[in-house]
Write an enzyme that holds these catalytic residues in place. Structure first.
Site, PDB file in Angstrom:
ATOM      1  N   ASN A 409      41.207  45.101  33.504  1.00 23.64           N
ATOM      2  CA  ASN A 409      42.076  44.222  33.349  1.00 23.64           C
ATOM      3  C   ASN A 409      42.714  45.194  34.478  1.00 23.64           C
ATOM      4  O   ASN A 409      42.729  46.295  34.690  1.00 23.64           O
ATOM      5  CB  ASN A 409      43.158  44.561  32.552  1.00 23.64           C
ATOM      6  CG  ASN A 409      44.045  44.244  32.413  1.00 23.64           C
ATOM      7  OD1 ASN A 409      44.016  42.654  31.965  1.00 23.64           O
ATOM      8  ND2 ASN A 409      45.393  44.889  31.757  1.00 23.64           N
ATOM      9  N   GLU A 410      43.477  43.749  35.643  1.00 24.11           N
ATOM     10  CA  GLU A 410      45.041  44.137  36.643  1.00 24.11           C
ATOM     11  C   GLU A 410      43.895  45.242  37.601  1.00 24.11           C
ATOM     12  O   GLU A 410      44.719  46.269  37.840  1.00 24.11           O
ATOM     13  CB  GLU A 410      45.716  44.511  36.388  1.00 24.11           C
ATOM     14  CG  GLU A 410      46.940  43.422  35.589  1.00 24.11           C
ATOM     15  CD  GLU A 410      48.242  43.775  34.283  1.00 24.11           C
ATOM     16  OE1 GLU A 410      48.507  44.923  35.284  1.00 24.11           O
ATOM     17  OE2 GLU A 410      48.365  42.755  33.960  1.00 24.11           O
ATOM     18  N   ASN A 411      42.639  44.628  37.957  1.00 23.51           N
ATOM     19  CA  ASN A 411      42.101  46.275  38.435  1.00 23.51           C
ATOM     20  C   ASN A 411      42.570  46.121  39.944  1.00 23.51           C
ATOM     21  O   ASN A 411      41.771  46.864  40.824  1.00 23.51           O
ATOM     22  CB  ASN A 411      40.331  45.910  38.486  1.00 23.51           C
ATOM     23  CG  ASN A 411      40.131  45.493  37.343  1.00 23.51           C
ATOM     24  OD1 ASN A 411      40.488  45.300  36.303  1.00 23.51           O
ATOM     25  ND2 ASN A 411      39.825  47.451  36.247  1.00 23.51           N
TER      26      ASN A 411
END
Length: 835
Positions: A409-411
């Site tokens: 997530n949101e890397n």
């Protein structure tokens, strides 16, 4: 397998110790060694309250637990195990002073074998055969571990899920995996179910055999349908094996399919017998097939299903993540009653209880590992990601509700390291994608918000926050369509708006003209969550009211109904939750995007969702927590009703305002809105709605204020004793003429001197000592018997400046404890009252 939950008879110490001997040495030193151990029950988190402390960072460090167990393993040469359903974030386990195991990872299950250590500990004379057990949990931040502390959630510490004492024979079952081959079902569905549908059920198992014993084992595999009727039995006799072994394949004729409307569950029991004893494992499973159509919608069992979703964190008022099974069940029932058929479990593996309930209730699931923000660390960091993904898939393999394994997530959010290499992140994402498909061929992979990895995984969600962090909400459909056309499988995860419970406005935010629009303008970017800097946006400049939140939801849901290409979308998040990265929220350290408060108190938005998503007739007049409305005497005001009924009639003070027909294309409220003027003072509103010949009603009362007000200058406190003995204290804001200010939004700080206790740290509108006024008022509960808060005369709140303008005092009986409750409006006024 025999087991019991270890709930009672625990003691806890929050802090570091010099070593495990300090857990026990106080029994020798008696009063000369005063470590303050406190009695507690499991599950427990030592961050249950401090994550919502407005003045201090929450504690990150060691927390210790100790108990003395009665261990009576009935199996000859049996193994005694401690099965942890979750403990954070690193755990060391001791029997007396011997370390018997450790675990890294706050969210996956793990088991520690204490057999030999137990035998030694039972010889310690002073414990009379009981076994001293200690658990050290540590949530100290380390950069080379996941999750990152840049995340929008707390890294809780403690044994915050159930801990079980388990007895098994010397040779037992470690896990049972059930794999359903539905290819024939899919082919039959595509042909219109003209042939007889069948499904093969493959049963695989792994053994727990730490002594590598080689005696023959006999296994009986029994399948039952949802009524409990035995439908298949298979017997296997073999030598012990290593790894996973296929035990049997059973054909099911015309299986009943698991769906969100009818979640039919089968059961599979594998019984193992050997010279060392008998044990059995029972698993439930479902038969279903699904597909994300390329550049198209989602299908379940061959039929299009719009995924109507929300999100969940393991977080609750007063306990943090340490929710009991009863609490989890109540929460999941609320989510289902809202009308959701999908949930994303953010951002980590969650309790097995949650997944069991998703299976039972018919809620499809995206579950993910906590590789979230921060970047990508070294090999140990990456191995933890692999380990947690492998554990999540293995431990939750049999749940029919799960359709997606989330890999990140949101890397694209860098901060934890002094380097950020997109190609390394892409390469590692590909490793996780391949590992997921190697471990589980029947499910897909997914990530949210990492554009440079969207071509690697199976299902992708960009970060579209039209109307909050970027853009305006009327751009929602266009923003989604643009993103949809850029990937094979689009799924919209996370949308919504922060909203302070009980804050309502007569007119919502109107600054849309200043917000940038155009292609990509609704996609969230780093820093958008901050309340300063950057482009104009509703999250920075808006009113954070329930009114705006409901308006936005109404628009989104209206649009989603007509987007026939949409797989689905999930609102963030079902419940308000604690977070370390939002100190400036109206309730500090709270993400306030919930449909319900942190204690499940429903906000108005809950009913907006019901009006679009549920089938049972419902109706709700907007404004139940808006006791005061305001305006001029002749001004036309809007009364809004949310309902799934075909028509509704509204009454104001006993007079009908007419019947409206529901039309979801008629925004807002699907046409169920009436414009009228109110009487000054008390007004009574009632609605009667009808669906399928079923009548439902709702009503509310409010005060219509026509007096205008000036600058707020005076804060007044009132008290109301509750039936359970608590006292509710409310602060309300007035101008210099004594006129109530219903739009006041100043921060108010409550404090208490004397006996009693503020019931704060809950992260709710009525459970926080520092909170913004919501429509001119704020409140908190006091437990008058809750222990001494501070000496009389000592201040129990931190001054934030400004003069003391008003004080209210009452005489007290000389022989009764005196508690002085104070509320200070920062830079404005301070009020005192004796309770």
């Amino acid at each position: 397998m025999l087991g019991q939950r270890l709930i009672q008879n625990w003691e806890h110490y929050c802090g570091s110790l010099g070593g495990v001997w300090e857990v026990w040495r106080g029994e020798k030193l008696q009063n000369h060694y005063n470590v303050p151990w406190k009695e507690t029950e499991l599950p427990h988190s030592y961050n249950a309250l401090d994550t919502m402390d407005p003045d201090n960072k929450y504690y990150q460090g060691q927390g210790w637990y100790r108990t003395k167990l009665e261990v009576n393993n009935p199996y000859p040469r049996g193994r005694t195990l401690l099965h942890f359903e979750g403990a954070g974030q690193r755990s060391n386990v001791y029997v007396y002073t011997q370390q018997v195991g450790e675990h890294l990872g706050g969210y996956d299950e793990f088991t520690i074998d204490i057999t030999e250590a137990t035998a030694q500990a039972q010889t310690i004379e002073r414990y009379d055969g009981k076994v001293p057990v200690a658990v050290m949990c540590d949530n100290t931040r380390e950069l080379e571990t996941i999750p990152s502390d840049a995340n929008d959630f707390h890294l809780y510490g403690g044994v915050y899920r159930y801990l079980n004492l388990v007895y098994v024979p010397a040779v037992s079952l470690e896990h049972v995996h059930i794999e359903t081959n539905t290819s024939n079902l899919q082919e039959t569905a595509e042909a219109g179910f003209h042939s007889k549908p069948t499904c093969s059920v493959k049963v695989r198992a792994a053994l727990y055999n730490p002594e590598l014993l080689s005696d023959n084992v006999q296994l009986t595999i029994q399948l039952k349908d949802h009524t409990g009727k035995v439908i298949a039995v298979s017997n296997v006799s073999c030598m012990p094996w290593e790894g996973d072994k296929e035990l049997t394949v059973i054909e099911l004729d015309s299986p009943q399919l698991w769906s969100t409307d009818r979640p039919v569950l089968y059961s599979c029991t594998v019984a193992l017998s050997s010279v060392y004893g008998e044990t059995a494992v029972k698993e439930k499973f479902g038969v279903r097939f699904f597909a994300f159509i390329k550049q198209g919608p989602f299908k379940l069992n061959g039929e299009r299903l719009l995924l109507r979703g929300t999100h969940r964190h393991e977080d609750h008022a007063g306990v943090g993540p340490a929710m009991t099974e009863a609490m989890i069940r109540e929460e999941m029932l609320l989510i289902k009653s809202m009308g959701a058929n999908f949930i994303r479990l953010g951002h980590y593996q969650q309790s097995r209880i949650v997944l069991n309930l998703c299976d039972e209730l018919g809620i499809l699931v995206w579950e993910e590992i906590p590789w979230c923000r921060g970047g990508l660390g070294g090999e140990a960091y990456r191995q933890q990601c692999r380990d947690m993904l492998s554990a999540m898939i293995s431990q939750h393999y049999n749940h029919p509700s799960i359709i997606l394994w989330g890999l990140g997530n949101e890397n694209d959010w860098e901060c934890d390291f002094d380097y950020f290499d997109q190609e390394q992140i892409r390469g590692f994402m590909k490793q996780l994608h391949d590992l997921s498909h190697q471990l589980d061929e029947g499910r897909l992979t997914a990530i949210r918000r990492c554009e440079f990895c969207k071509d690697i995984i199976d299902v992708y969600s960009p970060s579209i926050w039209a109307g909050w962090y970027r853009g305006i909400y009327t751009d929602y459909e266009g923003s989604c369509r643009t993103a949809f056309e850029q990937v094979d499988t689009f799924f919209h995860m996370e949308w919504g708006a922060d909203n302070l419970a009980t804050r309502h406005v007569e007119q919502t935010y109107t600054g849309f003209a200043y917000i940038p629009r155009g292609d990509g303008a609704a996609e969230e970017r780093d820093g958008d969550y901050l309340l300063t800097g950057g482009d104009s946006r509703v999250s920075r400049d808006g009113d954070w009211s329930e009114t705006y939140f409901c308006e936005m939801i109404d628009w989104y849901l209206k649009c989603q109904e007509g987007m026939d290409w949409l797989t689905g979308a999930a609102q963030w998040s079902f419940k308000d939750f604690a977070t370390p990265v939002r100190p400036d929220s109206p309730i500090p350290y709270l993400n306030m995007k919930g449909v319900v408060e942190r204690d499940w108190t429903k906000k108005e938005a809950f009913y907006v969702f019901q009006s679009y998503w549920t089938k049972d007739p419902m109706v709700r007049i907007y404004g139940h927590t808006m006791p005061v409305r305001w305006g001029t005497q002749e001004e036309l005001k809007c009364l809004k009703v949310y309902s799934n009924c075909s028509k509704a009639e509204l009454f104001l003070n006993g007079v009908s305002l007419g019947v409206r027909q529901r039309d979801s294309n008629d925004f807002p409220c699907a046409g169920l809105r009436w414009h009228t003027s109110f009487n000054p003072g008390i007004n009574h509103v009632q609605v009667i709605a009808e669906k399928d010949d079923i009548i439902v009603k709702d009503e509310l009362v409010f005060n219509y204020q026509t007096e205008s007000w000036g600058e707020p200058t005076e804060l007044k406190l009132t008290t109301e004793k509750q039936d359970d003995g608590r006292i509710y204290v409310e602060a309300r804001m007035f101008d210099e003429k004594g006129v109530f200010c219903p739009n006041a939004a100043h921060f108010v700080r409550f404090g208490l001197c004397g006996d009693g206790r503020l019931l704060d740290g809950l992260g709710t509108i009525h459970g926080s000592r520092l909170v913004q006024l919501a429509s001119g008022h704020a409140g908190i509960y006091v437990d008058p018997q809750g222990g001494r808060q501070a000496a009389i005369g000592e201040t129990a709140f931190v001054s934030a400046g400004g003069p003391s303008i008003a004080a209210v005092k009452a005489s007290t009986h000389a022989y009764k404890p005196v508690s002085v409750l104070s509320a200070k409006c920062e830079g404005m006024a301070t009020a005192f009252i004796n309770i």
